[in-house]
Design an enzyme around this catalytic site. Structure first.
Site, PDB file in Angstrom:
ATOM      1  N   CYS B  85      30.098  19.337  40.284  1.00  0.00           N
ATOM      2  CA  CYS B  85      29.121  20.073  39.447  1.00  0.00           C
ATOM      3  C   CYS B  85      29.022  21.283  39.704  1.00  0.00           C
ATOM      4  CB  CYS B  85      27.723  19.233  40.055  1.00  0.00           C
ATOM      5  SG  CYS B  85      27.546  17.742  40.011  1.00  0.00           S
ATOM      6  N   CYS B 212      15.447  12.424  38.398  1.00  0.00           N
ATOM      7  CA  CYS B 212      16.870  12.797  38.120  1.00  0.00           C
ATOM      8  C   CYS B 212      17.191  13.621  37.003  1.00  0.00           C
ATOM      9  CB  CYS B 212      17.544  11.555  37.968  1.00  0.00           C
ATOM     10  SG  CYS B 212      17.287  10.214  39.364  1.00  0.00           S
ATOM     11  N   LYS B 334      17.102  19.648  35.829  1.00  0.00           N
ATOM     12  CA  LYS B 334      16.354  18.188  35.313  1.00  0.00           C
ATOM     13  C   LYS B 334      15.928  18.346  33.729  1.00  0.00           C
ATOM     14  CE  LYS B 334      13.585  14.760  35.440  1.00  0.00           C
ATOM     15  NZ  LYS B 334      14.146  14.721  33.790  1.00  0.00           N
ATOM     16  N   HIS B 338      22.411  18.812  32.463  1.00  0.00           N
ATOM     17  CA  HIS B 338      23.439  19.201  33.524  1.00  0.00           C
ATOM     18  C   HIS B 338      24.869  18.681  33.154  1.00  0.00           C
ATOM     19  CE1 HIS B 338      25.440  19.081  37.211  1.00  0.00           C
ATOM     20  NE2 HIS B 338      24.907  18.111  37.875  1.00  0.00           N
TER      21      HIS B 338
END
Ligand SMILES: [Zn+2]
Lengths: 136, 393
Positions: B85, B212, B334, B338
């Protein structure tokens, strides 16, 4: 320099419920899972040692959404266990209803067994992983 | 070392099921950044591309060279950065180093990802490749599981009643969605409530679906230039004042530190020291909120709250515009989305826009922001931080 405790040896021992780690001849601390160096002092002066396989639960999570081809395993509980010899290892908590896993389990004693993950198309073959059973 | 500035930004919409390829998404963000920076393909001396999973999602490795060629940046060095990430943030840090050193004057840097085409099961599998393949994945660890372990450890270690931590985590997600509504590029433009977060289905206890971040497709890019070029090309250069990066091993080996992530504390200290600032000087922050508990842990590691008290920032609304430390005014991972290889570039674009004062029209401008912080976490242990400043020292 040879890797002191290769996965293959660690894995075949674990399949017989024998947990191997590395003891540092410099600082006496235990490294497990294996590394090239002591996780405490980075020394290369390590010897393979057999660990007792008992410890206490430090945290847990119940997994409901699995990775590809592991859908039939859910729900299952993963724990981080502090071994009596010091290091923490990750494994599955067995013989428990996953819905009943709770923060109350933290600090409870466990003993290690093993279960074999057969591997998938992205894994380089199978891998034994620790499975823990509650002692209290 | 020379001063280095960001002189152009580009950002695609983030979302599900983009009809475009990862290469196409990157090229769209990159050309937007090049137009903003007033540079041509011939001016770009090197290309750095963050990308995590194009091998699995599109069957494409070395995407960076096809991107460079497609953009008309012929025969330049093009390099892919894979740091899960944090891929793009690590790419930006390296781009900074190459320009600061004097080796290059103008570099194009960004990230791209197409994760949603993989579907949830394969995407969950590939994201779990960021765990240790021999000692963690066989036990069944997934990325939500990683933060589920940390959330329960956090409650126990800091002796926070679970119901209170549950509420704090929900407030993180609720705030992210409240700002995502205002971000035209966000994946979710929908408000949610504390009740919805707590009643959503469980992914990895205690984290529900609304704790998530989603799987996402998208790209973001920046043009980085030496101070001399920046002054010639741009009226509002934003300077990279500090950078930091650190890594750590598998989760079980971090036992002395967790739920704190030591690599973050080391990385951000490098960035703070280099920029000559501290947490109290940060006007706006984009931090790595892949899961609600991750935001709380990050806010503490970055120095915005005492350990064990990060959640109080959200309880007291200190993380909103007008609060002590506005966090994730983009909507965060969120709500904004992402796309892992693009995430750090997106966070950086957001901070640049905040420091330039570009977000007034979107009603999410942190008024008078001069110093901003980017925080990105890759896997269990790659941390990268950037501090951006509006003015040169
Ligand atoms: Zn040692």
């Amino acid at each position: 320099m040879e890797y002191p405790l290769p996965f293959e040896r660690y894995n075949s021992a674990l399949k017989k419920n024998i947990l191997l780690g590395l003891k540092c001849r410099q600082c006496q601390k235990i490294t497990c899972p294996p590394q090239m160096t002591c996780q405490e002092c980075s020394s290369f002066d390590l010897e393979i040692t057999e660990l007792g396989g008992t410890g206490t639960i430090q945290t847990y999570t119940t997994i409901y959404i699995a990775a590809e081809n592991r859908e039939n395993e859910v729900p299952y509980v993963i724990v981080l266990v502090e071994l009596e010899e010091g290091p923490w290892i990750m494994g599955e908590l067995s013989a428990i209803n996953p819905e009943e896993a709770s923060l109350d389990m933290i600090g409870k004693r466990v003993r290690m067994g093993n279960r074999v993950f057969p591997g998938d198309r992205y894994s380089n073959g199978s891998a034994a992983r620790p499975v823990f059973y509650r002692l209290d | 070392m020379r001063k280095v500035a960001i002189i152009g930004t580009g950002h695609t919409d983030f979302g599900f099921n983009s009809p475009k390829t990862g290469l196409e998404l990157f090229c769209e963000a990159a050309t937007e950044a090049m137009v903003e920076a007033n540079v041509q393909p011939k001016d770009i001396q090197a290309l750095y591309c963050g990308n995590g999973l194009s091998d699995f999602s599109e069957g494409q490795i070395m995407i960076q060279s096809y991107i460079a060629d497609s953009l008309g940046c012929r025969h330049i060095p093009a390099t892919r950065f894979e740091a899960a990430c944090s891929s793009a943030t690590v790419a930006i840090r390296d781009a900074y180093m190459w320009v600061a050193s004097g080796f290059y004057d103008i570099v194009l840097v960004g990230g791209t990802e197409k994760a949603t085409a993989m579907g949830t099961a394969l995407a969950t599998r590939t994201f779990a490749m960021g765990t240790d393949a021999r000692y963690e994945f066989p036990a069944g660890l997934t990325f939500p599981g990683f933060f589920g372990l940390l959330a329960n450890l956090y409650a126990k270690k800091y002796n926070i009643p679970f119901e209170r931590l549950r509420n704090q985590m929900s407030l993180v997600s609720v705030q992210s969605h409240s700002y995502g509504v205002k971000n035209p590029h966000a994946q979710f433009k929908k408000e949610i409530t504390v009740d919805q977060v707590e009643k959503a289905f469980m992914v990895a206890s205690p984290l529900t679906l609304l704790d998530c971040c989603p799987f996402s497709d998208g790209a973001a890019a920046l043009v980085i230039a030496s101070e001399e070029k920046a002054r010639a090309l741009c009226d509002t250069p934003i300077y990279i004042a500090g950078v930091g990066q650190a890594s750590s091993g598998m989760l079980s080996c971090q036992y002395k530190d967790i739920p704190r992530l030591k690599a973050r504390e080391i990385s951000v200290k490098q960035a703070y020291d280099m920029a000559g600032v501290g947490p109290q000087d940060i006007d706006v922050c984009e931090l790595h909120d892949c899961f609600s508990i991750a935001s709380i842990i990050a806010a503490e590691g970055l120095g915005f709250a005492e350990f064990g008290k990060g959640g109080q920032l959200w309880e007291k609304e200190e993380t909103r515009i007008g609060g002590k430390i506005p966090i994730n005014i983009s909507g965060g991972l969120k709500s904004k989305g992402h796309p892992i290889g693009a995430t750090g570039a997106s966070q950086t674009v957001e901070i640049v826009k905040q420091l330039r004062g570009d977000l007034v029209g979107q009603e999410r401008q942190v008024e008078g922001a001069r110093v901003g912080l980017v925080d990105t976490l890759g896997g269990d242990g790659i941390l990268c931080n950037l501090i951006l400043k509006k003015e040169r020292e």
